[in-house]
Design an enzyme around this catalytic site. Structure first.
Site, PDB file in Angstrom:
ATOM      1  N   SER A 106      21.029 -22.090 -55.211  1.00  0.00           N
ATOM      2  CA  SER A 106      20.640 -22.294 -53.820  1.00  0.00           C
ATOM      3  C   SER A 106      21.848 -22.231 -52.890  1.00  0.00           C
ATOM      4  O   SER A 106      22.969 -22.606 -53.271  1.00  0.00           O
ATOM      5  CB  SER A 106      19.957 -23.657 -53.675  1.00  0.00           C
ATOM      6  OG  SER A 106      19.789 -24.010 -52.310  1.00  0.00           O
ATOM      7  N   TYR A 129      19.531 -18.318 -46.938  1.00  0.00           N
ATOM      8  CA  TYR A 129      18.668 -18.467 -45.766  1.00  0.00           C
ATOM      9  C   TYR A 129      19.228 -17.632 -44.614  1.00  0.00           C
ATOM     10  O   TYR A 129      20.405 -17.290 -44.591  1.00  0.00           O
ATOM     11  CB  TYR A 129      18.635 -19.934 -45.288  1.00  0.00           C
ATOM     12  CG  TYR A 129      18.069 -20.922 -46.263  1.00  0.00           C
ATOM     13  CD1 TYR A 129      16.697 -20.991 -46.488  1.00  0.00           C
ATOM     14  CD2 TYR A 129      18.891 -21.823 -46.928  1.00  0.00           C
ATOM     15  CE1 TYR A 129      16.171 -21.924 -47.366  1.00  0.00           C
ATOM     16  CE2 TYR A 129      18.375 -22.761 -47.802  1.00  0.00           C
ATOM     17  CZ  TYR A 129      17.008 -22.810 -48.022  1.00  0.00           C
ATOM     18  OH  TYR A 129      16.502 -23.725 -48.890  1.00  0.00           O
ATOM     19  N   THR A 155      15.420 -16.156 -48.499  1.00  0.00           N
ATOM     20  CA  THR A 155      14.293 -17.034 -48.153  1.00  0.00           C
ATOM     21  C   THR A 155      13.970 -16.925 -46.670  1.00  0.00           C
ATOM     22  O   THR A 155      14.840 -17.157 -45.826  1.00  0.00           O
ATOM     23  CB  THR A 155      14.615 -18.490 -48.515  1.00  0.00           C
ATOM     24  OG1 THR A 155      14.851 -18.579 -49.927  1.00  0.00           O
ATOM     25  CG2 THR A 155      13.471 -19.414 -48.139  1.00  0.00           C
ATOM     26  N   LYS A 251      11.800 -13.901 -50.217  1.00  0.00           N
ATOM     27  CA  LYS A 251      11.058 -15.060 -50.718  1.00  0.00           C
ATOM     28  C   LYS A 251      10.326 -15.781 -49.580  1.00  0.00           C
ATOM     29  O   LYS A 251      10.923 -16.104 -48.557  1.00  0.00           O
ATOM     30  CB  LYS A 251      12.004 -16.042 -51.409  1.00  0.00           C
ATOM     31  CG  LYS A 251      11.327 -17.256 -52.037  1.00  0.00           C
ATOM     32  CD  LYS A 251      12.357 -18.122 -52.752  1.00  0.00           C
ATOM     33  CE  LYS A 251      11.714 -19.296 -53.485  1.00  0.00           C
ATOM     34  NZ  LYS A 251      11.129 -20.290 -52.575  1.00  0.00           N
ATOM     35  N   HIS A 275       6.763 -22.091 -50.597  1.00  0.00           N
ATOM     36  CA  HIS A 275       7.896 -23.027 -50.700  1.00  0.00           C
ATOM     37  C   HIS A 275       7.495 -24.300 -51.437  1.00  0.00           C
ATOM     38  O   HIS A 275       7.964 -25.394 -51.132  1.00  0.00           O
ATOM     39  CB  HIS A 275       8.435 -23.365 -49.308  1.00  0.00           C
ATOM     40  CG  HIS A 275       9.925 -23.538 -49.259  1.00  0.00           C
ATOM     41  ND1 HIS A 275      10.769 -22.552 -48.816  1.00  0.00           N
ATOM     42  CD2 HIS A 275      10.733 -24.575 -49.607  1.00  0.00           C
ATOM     43  CE1 HIS A 275      12.030 -22.976 -48.873  1.00  0.00           C
ATOM     44  NE2 HIS A 275      12.027 -24.200 -49.357  1.00  0.00           N
TER      45      HIS A 275
END
Length: 383
Positions: A106, A129, A155, A251, A275
């Protein structure tokens, strides 16, 4: 309660780790209806039992972007995974590598990219992100490339943080959060010794590396709130594509039109995902969204899926509904919190065994044999 391979690990994790961490992983947005439906709807997908098919030869192997997978599973990106066990991202990556499946780091991991990537001999995946600070994004992508990352998961379903009320009650956020976290740690001595004392530093490793100073847990929520970008659009992904020449997976796709947009953009893959029910409550479960998306874009790009997956049987269901690979998140976090690397490896062993049983009894000798014909039609779309 739906019994699955991860149920015991969930209960053990709840006992072992402080409540603020358990509820951060376990909780969802708003009243958590979608979180529950993810599990329940997926469990409601019925498989067609077939017998006398000579299943003496069976393979779970798969391939994605030229990478060989021992089974069509990858560990999903989970923020703060390094708080669930000592240097938790490293332990989870080692477990995944030992079982021949990818680990996804992540953006908001505790362990930085370099530490995790250098701990195994298999390339990790990295998740990013869209953030207001494009300098950070460019920096972290450069670090990922230098560490040998080939696959990027981007994401897009988090332009703003979800309304996660459990965090305010548990101590993860709120004015009294720091005091609650200290008290909870004192009441969980095994975790306090393993992670609290010996698992330091407790900061966002990738963010701290860029900022040149520690970004501690108490800064975590504020940093996210300040940097998520509600203006995100497809043009932002064009900028990312200019920075990244490897496989790029989008995603957070839950609608067939968005999936078609991903094809037009030129994405290499998508993750059908809500999510884990942590963003917008009341949306479709992944199990209900996946078939229509597969009908729309299967064959045009790789389809991955997550949310609600608690067993190898759930993986088989997702594959049969159109996924090429399945991401598991909460399930591996519960195992990591309970027994570290050994727990994650054991969970993956359980998933593999459950997949073999399910495929044997549905007559599927390979992952390619799993399809809509492996399912009872009336159960697929909630009819």
């Amino acid at each position: 309660m739906i019994i699955s391979a991860s149920t015991d690990y969930r209960e053990a994790a709840k006992r072992r780790i402080p409540p603020f961490l358990f509820h951060y992983a376990d909780g969802g947005a708003y009243a958590e209806h979608t979180l529950r439906r993810n599990v329940e709807d997926l469990a409601g997908i019925a498989l067609r039992q077939r017998v006398l098919k000579d299943m003496s030869s069976l393979s779970l192997e798969a391939e994605l972007f030229g990478e060989k997978l021992a089974m069509p599973i990858a560990l999903a990106p989970v923020g703060l995974a390094g708080m669930y066990a000592r240097r938790g991202e490293v332990q989870a990556a080692r477990a995944a590598a030992s079982k021949g499946v990818p680990f996804t780091l992540s953006t908001v991991s505790v362990c930085p990219i370099d530490e995790v990537a250098s701990s195994i001999d298999r390339p990790i995946w990295f998740q990013l992100y869209v953030l207001k600070d494009r300098g950070f994004m460019k920096h972290v992508l450069e670090r990922a490339k230098a560490a040998g990352v080939k696959t990027l998961i981007f994401t897009v379903d988090m332009p703003v943080p979800g309304a996660r009320y459990r965090d305010a009650h548990s101590g993860m956020s709120g004015k009294r959060g720091p005091m609650k976290r200290v008290l909870q740690a004192a009441l969980h001595p095994l975790w306090a010794w393993d992670v609290g004392i010996h698992g330091r530093p407790h900061d966002l490793g990738n963010v701290s590396d860029y900022r040149g100073k520690p970004t501690k847990l108490e800064d975590y929520i504020a940093w996210l709130g300040d940097n998520f970008d509600p203006s995100i659009s497809w043009k932002d992904l064009d900028w990312i594509r200019e920075q990244w020449d490897g496989p790029m997976i989008i995603k957070g796709i839950l609608d067939a039109e968005d999936a078609r947009d991903a094809v037009r953009f030129g994405a290499d893959g998508i993750v059908v995902s809500n999510h884990g029910g942590r963003q917008l409550d009341g949306v479709l479960s992944t199990a209900r969204a996946l078939p229509a998306i597969a009908d729309a874009v299967q064959g045009d790009l790789a389809i991955l899926a997550d949310s609600g997956v608690r067993s190898g049987l759930d993986v088989v269901r997702m594959i049969a509904m159109g996924a090429d690979t399945v991401l598991i998140g909460r399930a591996f976090i519960y195992a990591l919190a309970t027994a570290g690397e050994a727990g994650v490896a054991h969970l993956l062993d359980l998933f593999e065994k459950e997949m073999r049983v399910a495929m044997t009894l549905t007559g599927a000798r390979s992952i390619a044999d799993l399809g809509s014909g492996s399912l009872v039609p009336d159960s697929i779309r909630g009819a």
